[in-house]
Design an enzyme around this catalytic site. Structure first.
Site, short mmCIF file in Angstrom:
data_model
loop_
_atom_site.label_atom_id
_atom_site.label_comp_id
_atom_site.label_asym_id
_atom_site.label_seq_id
_atom_site.Cartn_x
_atom_site.Cartn_y
_atom_site.Cartn_z
N HIS A 1 5.08 14.60 -11.62
CA HIS A 1 4.33 13.41 -11.22
C HIS A 1 5.23 12.47 -10.50
O HIS A 1 6.14 11.77 -11.14
CB HIS A 1 3.81 13.04 -12.38
CG HIS A 1 2.68 13.83 -13.05
ND1 HIS A 1 2.24 13.56 -14.54
CD2 HIS A 1 2.48 15.07 -12.97
CE1 HIS A 1 1.59 14.57 -14.87
NE2 HIS A 1 1.52 15.38 -14.06
N ASP B 1 0.81 -1.15 0.08
CA ASP B 1 -0.09 0.07 0.21
C ASP B 1 0.79 1.17 -0.30
O ASP B 1 0.32 2.41 0.34
CB ASP B 1 -0.90 0.29 1.35
CG ASP B 1 -0.20 -0.08 2.57
OD1 ASP B 1 1.19 -0.16 2.64
OD2 ASP B 1 -0.80 -0.12 3.42
N ILE C 1 10.53 -3.95 -5.22
CA ILE C 1 9.56 -2.92 -4.98
C ILE C 1 8.65 -3.09 -3.58
O ILE C 1 8.19 -2.07 -3.26
CB ILE C 1 8.69 -2.80 -6.06
CG1 ILE C 1 7.73 -4.28 -6.18
CG2 ILE C 1 9.25 -2.58 -7.22
CD1 ILE C 1 6.51 -4.19 -7.04
N HIS C 2 8.83 -4.26 -2.94
CA HIS C 2 8.00 -4.45 -1.79
C HIS C 2 8.87 -4.81 -0.50
O HIS C 2 9.69 -5.98 -0.70
CB HIS C 2 6.87 -5.50 -2.07
CG HIS C 2 5.93 -5.78 -1.00
ND1 HIS C 2 4.96 -4.78 -0.43
CD2 HIS C 2 5.87 -6.83 -0.03
CE1 HIS C 2 4.42 -5.48 0.51
NE2 HIS C 2 4.91 -6.56 0.82
N CYS D 1 4.75 -0.23 2.90
CA CYS D 1 5.09 -1.49 3.31
C CYS D 1 6.43 -1.42 4.41
O CYS D 1 6.69 -2.14 5.24
CB CYS D 1 5.13 -2.36 2.06
SG CYS D 1 6.45 -1.86 1.02
#
Length: 302
Positions: A296, A111, A220-221, A114
């Protein structure tokens, strides 16, 4: 999996099929199979200079001994012990089937927070709190803003003020900078095991901390690592001693298993989408360039 070399006066043999959860009797039986030296008269040594291992308890686990993958075990026959009769097979006890504590991944939600959820979980001794992320982001912003000299634009990649605003947002990801800050704040070594490279990055390694916590990272996690006993109601163990190198070896074994199962994300190739303008991107490099050109910074994995 342990990969050991069994060395005797007559040569050496590669010993496979053992893990840190194997019992002493399994090791001795494997040595007898390779060398012909009966279990009862084996003298097994490890290290330099070699020191003899006390292997009287056949039910003990190898994790309780200073044996790691790649070690050479030196095996000799003890002359002062009588050999067992050759016409009767040696009867050995079967290993107990009691569950032993194992290192495992505790999955947390993907989310964008993490890292903060995982660090909070391990430093708090296994307390799972999904609401902790805003407070931890705020804590990091406070630490960074209080020391603009240490946390300059050269370190942060953006001005101190911009970073503090950025890290408080719930759609930004934490990484090495944030792990380093939390290591100092919690006064503990934070070890991050990478499943793609099977490498461990130790934050706070030279700071003299006595506590160590572990995270696993797939590109990435982040997830926390904990020691748990299968089928037991005992609480998980998340805080370890910085002198416990066995736990690091177990973490690397866990990462290597994930790598073989391809449980990692290649950050140079994974597909992203800018959630602001819906532009499709590939990998971190394109995401950084897009953020620089447009401002962005909210990306989602496709």
């Amino acid at each position: 999996m342990l990969r050991l070399r069994c060395k005797t006066k007559n040569g050496s043999h590669i010993m496979q099929g053992l893990t840190h959860q194997s019992c002493v009797q399994e090791l001795k039986s494997k040595v007898e199979e390779l060398t012909g030296i009966p279990c009862d008269v084996q003298k097994i040594m490890v290290g330099y200079p070699p020191s003899s291992l006390d292997l009287q308890n056949g039910d003990a686990h190898l994790k309780d001994y200073p044996i790691k993958s790649g070690d050479t075990l030196i095996v000799e026959e003890e002359k002062n012990k009588p050999k067992p009769p050759q016409d009767h097979p040696t009867v050995t006890k079967a290993p107990r089937l009691e569950a032993s504590p194992t290192l495992a991944r505790r999955v947390v939600p993907a989310d964008n927070s993490c890292l903060f959820t995982s660090v909070n979980y391990v430093v708090e001794g296994g307390v799972y709190d999904l609401a902790c992320a805003p407070d931890m982001r705020g804590l990091i912003a406070q630490i960074v803003s209080s020391d603009p000299a240490a946390y300059s634009e050269a370190v942060l990649g953006k001005t101190n003020e911009e970073y503090c605003t950025w890290i408080r947002r719930d759609d930004t990801w934490g990484g090495a900078i944030e792990v380093s800050i939390m290591s100092k704040f919690y006064q503990c070594e934070i070890c991050v095991v990478d499943t793609q490279t099977v490498r461990v990055d130790r934050f706070g390694e030279d700071a003299g901390y006595h506590k160590r916590v572990l995270l696993i990272y797939d590109g990435i996690h982040y997830d926390p690592l904990q020691k748990e006993t299968p089928g037991s109601d005992a609480p998980p163990h998340t805080i370890f001693s910085t002198t416990d190198d066995v736990i690091l070896a177990q973490a690397l074994e866990l990462a290597d298993d994930a790598r073989r199962k391809r449980q990692f994300t290649d950050v140079n190739r994974f597909a992203l989408r800018c959630m602001v303008c819906q532009t499709g991107l590939v990998g971190q490099k394109e995401a950084r360039e897009h953020a620089k050109e447009t401002g962005h910074t909210n990306f989602g994995e496709v």
